[in-house]
Structure formats: structure tokens, C-alpha cells
Design an enzyme around this catalytic site. Structure first.
Site, PDB file in Angstrom:
ATOM      1  N   LYS A 134       0.899  -1.118   0.030  1.00 32.72           N
ATOM      2  CA  LYS A 134      -0.002  -0.039  -0.049  1.00 32.72           C
ATOM      3  C   LYS A 134       0.901   1.229  -0.030  1.00 32.72           C
ATOM      4  CE  LYS A 134      -4.226  -1.323   0.564  1.00 32.72           C
ATOM      5  NZ  LYS A 134      -5.574  -0.761  -0.457  1.00 32.72           N
ATOM      6  N   LYS A 236     -12.602  -6.494  -7.885  1.00 36.52           N
ATOM      7  CA  LYS A 236     -13.250  -6.653  -6.471  1.00 36.52           C
ATOM      8  C   LYS A 236     -14.668  -7.240  -6.722  1.00 36.52           C
ATOM      9  CE  LYS A 236      -9.985  -3.650  -3.966  1.00 36.52           C
ATOM     10  NZ  LYS A 236      -8.979  -3.073  -5.041  1.00 36.52           N
TER      11      LYS A 236
END
Length: 321
Positions: A134, A236
Site C-alpha cells: 500500500k 473486486k
């Protein structure tokens, strides 16, 4: 004879989980069980705060209405809310045997903090070393230094980076400045590095670092297209919708020569195991992005292989139907 049950859960999260500047103390969602004769199927509907357009209350209303109608024998369309559509379509696919049992439990390990914790995991990984970092949570210069350090320390490592559209063009350039040119091709992609798609396109033109679309897939008017510097799309399912829609997006990506990565929206272990089955079915050559169970303090109904977290039975949950 048809039976349908719906449960609501709230799993405690690790204290450090922050989504869109909001601390997530519990992961909340719904489990759906559909039964017909001796067959049964399960699904999970769990809107992700800060990312899903629908709320949990909206999803709950839709799922309960659909399950009640289905239990009564009606042929009813999916509600049209992404997380509800995904959970219900998974339950139906398990019920009918459409969702294969084979699962891909590989997961690109997630590094969202101290990179030292990642080294031991990577050293123990068999085969291709792929990890996810991230970025955009700290200064862009620090992100660039950390990414370069990882690539220098593990010569056979490939990194997937996720910026969640957090960088301005200046910050994106600051990041790239600290990644050595010879290491940049081992960045498999950065998901949506900049605030707009055009800025992300300019970033890949300037730096040669590949990008991937994620949020863009769910924007009105988005169409799949091959573009210079674009290497992948990140799908997703909880944010996408039904299994049919997920399959359609994977097929469109593959037809253009793009990698399609099935990725988690921090589902429970039940949802993650279903995503692992989906990945083995639709993207067998690609390591999915499912390393989010460590963000939770418990599993739910079905265990992820190798996890030592306690697994809550459905009897512990609030039954809504």
C-alpha cells in the site's frame, strides 16, 4: 422444498486498519444460506465502508426481500446492489454446483507498514515471489525508498502497488524518482496512482512504470481498452456485482491481453475462500490479491488453510431470517 437463512456478523478488526481516513473497528456483513432438497449454497454480502455505494442496511433490506421471495418459489432477479448481487449469486452458484470447489489459496502478501515483516514471508514463499504494498499513506518519497529497498533486497520479487488515487502528479513523480530505473520493470503495476485516469496515464508515460485500473472499472461509462502502460485490471467482486458480471469483466480483460486480478474487499474467511475458488476458475495463471485475513481477529464459518485465527460458527451470529 426451499429454505433460506440470513445472518448478520460483526468481526473485530486489527486496531490499525484505516480505510479512507476512517478507522474500521469491525467488519460487518451478511451471510446467506440457500437450501433446496439436499443441496445448499452460501454467500456473503458485505459492503466495504468508504468504497461500496450501498450501505449495510440497504444490502440487508435487499437480501432479506430477495431471500424471502426465493424461499417462496419465485423466480426473482438479483437486487442490483453489487455486494448483494455477489453474495446471492455465489450462494446460487454453490447450490447448483456452478462454482467449482478447486481453490487458489496463493495470496500476494500485503505490506502496509514496516517492510521488515515482509522479508520473512517472502523468503518462505515457494515459486514466484509476488507481494503487494500500500502506497500513498505516507510521504511519496518514503514510499519510493521502501519499494526500491524491497526490490533491491529480493532480486526475484515482483511488486503490486496500490495508491488508491492518492497522489498528485508531483507526488507520483517524487515516488518514481526514488525507484531505480533498473527496478521499475519489476513493479507489476500501480493501481490507480493518481487522482484522475489521465494523470495516471501521464505517470506511466513519464516513468515506464505499469499501471492498473481498479476504481475506474466501477465508474459510469468505463469501457475496457488496451492502452500503453496499462498491464492489468483489479476486480473486486464485492464491489462489482454478480458472478456473471465478474466473469464478463475477466473475459474482456483477457481478450485485450490484460491481466485480471481477483482481489479482496476485506471479506470474512468464508468470502475469501469463495474468492479463492473464483480465482482458480477464472484467473488460474494469476496470483489473487486475498491477503486480508490478517486484518481480522477471527474467521467465520469456513477456515482459510493455515490460519490460526479462531473460527466463529454461524450459531454465534444474529439470525435475521
Amino acid at each position: 422444498m426451499r429454505r433460506a437463512q440470513v445472518y448478520r456478523y460483526a468481526l473485530p478488526m486489527d486496531a490499525g486498519v484505516v480505510l479512507r481516513e476512517r478507522r474500521l473497528k469491525f467488519r460487518e456483513g451478511l451471510l446467506i444460506q440457500l437450501c433446496e432438497g439436499e443441496r445448499e449454497g452460501w454467500g456473503e454480502a458485505a459492503p466495504l465502508p468508504g468504497f461500496s455505494l450501498e450501505t449495510l442496511e440497504e444490502a440487508q433490506t435487499a437480501v432479506l426481500a430477495w431471500a424471502t421471495a426465493w424461499r417462496g418459489g419465485q423466480a426473482v432477479a438479483l437486487p442490483g446492489l453489487p455486494c448483494a448481487d455477489f453474495g446471492l449469486s455465489c450462494a446460487l452458484a454453490e447450490l447448483t454446483g456452478e462454482l467449482p470447489l478447486t481453490a487458489d489459496f496463493r495470496a500476494a502478501p500485503l505490506c502496509s507498514g514496516d517492510p521488515d515483516a515482509l522479508f520473512a514471508t517472502l523468503s518462505a514463499m515457494p515459486g514466484d515471489k509476488i507481494a503487494k504494498v500500500k502506497v500513498g499513506l505516507c510521504e511519496a518519497v518514503r514510499d519510493g525508498m521502501v519499494v526500491n529497498l524491497l526490490l533491491e533486497a529480493v532480486p526475484d520479487l515482483r511488486l503490486r502497488l496500490d495508491a488508491n488515487r492518492s497522489w498528485t502528479p508531483l507526488k507520483a513523480r517524487q515516488f518514481a524518482k526514488y525507484v531505480a530505473p533498473q527496478n521499475r520493470d519489476r513493479i507489476a503495476f500501480i493501481e490507480e496512482p493518481c487522482k484522475t485516469r489521465e494523470q495516471s496515464r501521464e505517470f506511466t508515460r513519464e516513468t515506464g512504470i505499469a499501471i492498473a485500473w481498479d476504481e475506474s472499472l466501477r465508474e459510469p461509462g468505463f469501457t475496457f481498452a488496451a492502452e500503453p502502460g496499462l498491464s492489468a485490471v483489479v476486480i473486486k467482486p464485492t464491489l462489482t456485482g454478480s458472478l456473471d458480471k465478474v466473469r464478463e469483466q475477466v473475459a474482456q480483460a483477457h481478450a485485450l491481453g490484460l491481466e485480471a486480478v481477483i482481489s479482496s474487499s476485506i471479506e470474512s474467511s468464508l468470502g475469501l475462500t469463495q474468492l479463492a475458488r473464483l480465482a482458480a476458475w477464472l484467473t488460474p495463471q494469476t496470483v489473487p490479491g486475498l491477503d486480508t485475513l490478517s486484518l481480522m481477529q477471527a474467521q467465520l464459518a469456513r477456515s482459510w488453510p493455515g490460519s490460526e485465527l479462531p473460527c466463529w460458527p454461524v450459531e454465534k451470529l444474529e439470525r435475521l431470517l
